[in-house]
Write a protein that holds these residues in place. Structure first.
Motif, PDB file in Angstrom:
ATOM      1  N   ASP A 192      -1.550   2.459  16.661  1.00 23.04           N
ATOM      2  CA  ASP A 192      -2.393   3.411  15.913  1.00 23.04           C
ATOM      3  C   ASP A 192      -3.803   2.909  15.557  1.00 23.04           C
ATOM      4  N   PHE A 213      -7.836   5.869  10.849  1.00 18.84           N
ATOM      5  CA  PHE A 213      -7.322   4.720  10.099  1.00 18.84           C
ATOM      6  C   PHE A 213      -8.385   3.633   9.921  1.00 18.84           C
ATOM      7  N   LEU A 256      -7.785   8.591   6.623  1.00 19.48           N
ATOM      8  CA  LEU A 256      -6.811   7.720   5.941  1.00 19.48           C
ATOM      9  C   LEU A 256      -7.244   6.285   6.226  1.00 19.48           C
ATOM     10  N   ASP A 293      -0.848   8.039  16.711  1.00 22.73           N
ATOM     11  CA  ASP A 293      -0.390   9.018  15.727  1.00 22.73           C
ATOM     12  C   ASP A 293      -1.009  10.362  16.139  1.00 22.73           C
ATOM     13  N   HIS A 349      -0.642  14.335  15.190  1.00 21.22           N
ATOM     14  CA  HIS A 349      -0.014  15.381  14.378  1.00 21.22           C
ATOM     15  C   HIS A 349      -0.606  16.766  14.625  1.00 21.22           C
ATOM     16  N   TRP A 401       0.438  12.342   2.936  1.00 23.61           N
ATOM     17  CA  TRP A 401      -0.818  11.701   3.331  1.00 23.61           C
ATOM     18  C   TRP A 401      -1.930  12.736   3.385  1.00 23.61           C
ATOM     19  N   HIS A 406      -4.592  13.720   8.764  1.00 23.43           N
ATOM     20  CA  HIS A 406      -5.109  12.631   9.606  1.00 23.43           C
ATOM     21  C   HIS A 406      -4.569  12.756  11.025  1.00 23.43           C
ATOM     22  N   TYR A 412       6.951   7.065  11.923  1.00 26.66           N
ATOM     23  CA  TYR A 412       6.182   5.845  11.692  1.00 26.66           C
ATOM     24  C   TYR A 412       6.414   4.841  12.813  1.00 26.66           C
ATOM     25  N   ILE A 467      -2.392  -0.888  13.073  1.00 22.84           N
ATOM     26  CA  ILE A 467      -2.497  -0.286  11.745  1.00 22.84           C
ATOM     27  C   ILE A 467      -1.292   0.649  11.544  1.00 22.84           C
ATOM     28  N   ALA A 468      -0.693   0.730  10.447  1.00 25.26           N
ATOM     29  CA  ALA A 468      -0.905  -0.109   9.281  1.00 25.26           C
ATOM     30  C   ALA A 468       0.234  -1.126   9.211  1.00 25.26           C
ATOM     31  N   VAL A 507       3.150   0.065   7.237  1.00 26.98           N
ATOM     32  CA  VAL A 507       3.787   1.350   7.563  1.00 26.98           C
ATOM     33  C   VAL A 507       4.219   1.323   9.038  1.00 26.98           C
ATOM     34  N   CYS A 508       3.359   1.782   9.934  1.00 21.76           N
ATOM     35  CA  CYS A 508       3.800   1.965  11.320  1.00 21.76           C
ATOM     36  C   CYS A 508       4.082   0.647  12.036  1.00 21.76           C
ATOM     37  N   ILE A 560      -2.385  -0.663   4.593  1.00 21.34           N
ATOM     38  CA  ILE A 560      -2.757   0.313   3.563  1.00 21.34           C
ATOM     39  C   ILE A 560      -2.584  -0.345   2.194  1.00 21.34           C
TER      40      ILE A 560
HETATM   41  C1  VGL Z   1       0.488   5.716   9.555  1.00 29.90           C
HETATM   42  C2  VGL Z   1       0.631   6.788   7.542  1.00 29.90           C
HETATM   43  C3  VGL Z   1       0.727   8.007   8.184  1.00 29.90           C
HETATM   44  C4  VGL Z   1       0.335   4.407  10.275  1.00 29.90           C
HETATM   45  C5  VGL Z   1       0.582   6.907  10.209  1.00 29.90           C
HETATM   46  O1  VGL Z   1      -0.134   4.416  11.428  1.00 29.90           O
HETATM   47  O2  VGL Z   1       0.684   3.362   9.697  1.00 29.90           O
HETATM   48  N1  VGL Z   1       0.529   5.642   8.220  1.00 29.90           N
HETATM   49  N2  VGL Z   1       0.704   8.047   9.523  1.00 29.90           N
END
Ligand code: VGL
Ligand code: ZN
Length: 212
Positions: free
Chosen positions: A17, A22, A28, A55, A57, A87, A90, A124, A155-156, A159-160, A185
């Motif tokens: 990502d 990001f 984000l 990512d 969406h 979130w 994004h 994620y 990233i992040a 998270v992912c 994050i």
């Molecule tokens: C992510 C929050 C929402 C990421 C993706 O890439 O870490 N974090 N969507």
């Protein structure tokens, strides 16, 4: 793990990502999201197998706070598949925010895994959606291609990257997270929690300088 030497046959770098939304200025934005790009480019030049995740969406995605009445970013809501953090909008499909960072070298990438493209569920991990059982197909790809050790960057971190690395390890891939090639994050000490979890599960956390 002792300092890993890159194996051109069985090692893959998975870049998670690294997208405009990001990076600083994005929807984000993650601190240092753009600073890791040169580190990743240096690293990816040395791997024979480079994979990217993106990512991706739809506008009506369930993870967007704007799609929940009274919802604010970083709130948690209960979804049929479990808890979901909300979130800011994004990485909307086809927008500039969803594009890879302009300086990221994507030319040698052999696969792009898009995730979070179903409106009703977030994803994620590069391996499973957030119901923790719908596969993205990545495991099958890696197994068929004989890729057995996976290095994660991007990233992040909390998270992912963490979700992907934990799933990777759980599925029997030797798993390395390249710490200085990741940006976090870090909301409510989520980075500490993620690092502790990865460490506990046997994921190796290493600096890029240790990889030969
Ligand atoms: C992510 C929050 C929402 C990421 C993706 O890439 O870490 N974090 N969507
Ligand atoms: Zn997302």
């Amino acid at each position: 793990m002792s300092d890993p030497v890159i194996d051109r046959h069985s090692d893959a770098l998975i870049v998670v990502d690294v997208q405009n939304d990001f990076c600083p200025g994005g929807a984000l934005a993650v601190d240092r999201g753009d600073a890791i790009v040169p580190v990743i480019n240096d690293l990816s030049a040395r791997f024979a197998h480079v994979l990217l995740t993106q990512d991706w969406h739809p506008r009506n995605h369930t993870s967007f706070a704007s799609n929940h009445r009274g919802g604010a970013p970083f709130d948690t809501v209960e979804m049929p598949y479990g808890a979901q953090t909300l979130w800011p909008d994004h990485c909307v499909q086809g927008t500039r925010g969803a594009d890879f960072h302009g300086h990221l070298n994507v030319e040698r990438a052999e696969l792009v895994i898009r995730k979070g493209f179903r409106s009703e569920i977030d994803s994620y991990s590069a391996f499973f959606e957030n119901d923790r059982k719908t596969p993205t197909g990545l495991t099958g790809y890696l197994r068929e291609r004989g890729l057995t050790r996976l290095f994660f960057a991007g990233i992040a971190t909390d998270v992912c990257v963490a979700y992907s690395a934990l799933d990777s390890q759980a599925q029997g891939f030797e798993t390395v997270v390249v710490e200085d090639a990741c940006a976090a994050i870090d909301h409510d000490s989520s980075l500490d929690t993620a690092v502790r979890q990865m460490d506990m599960q046997g994921v190796a956390l290493l600096p890029s300088t240790s990889i030969r």
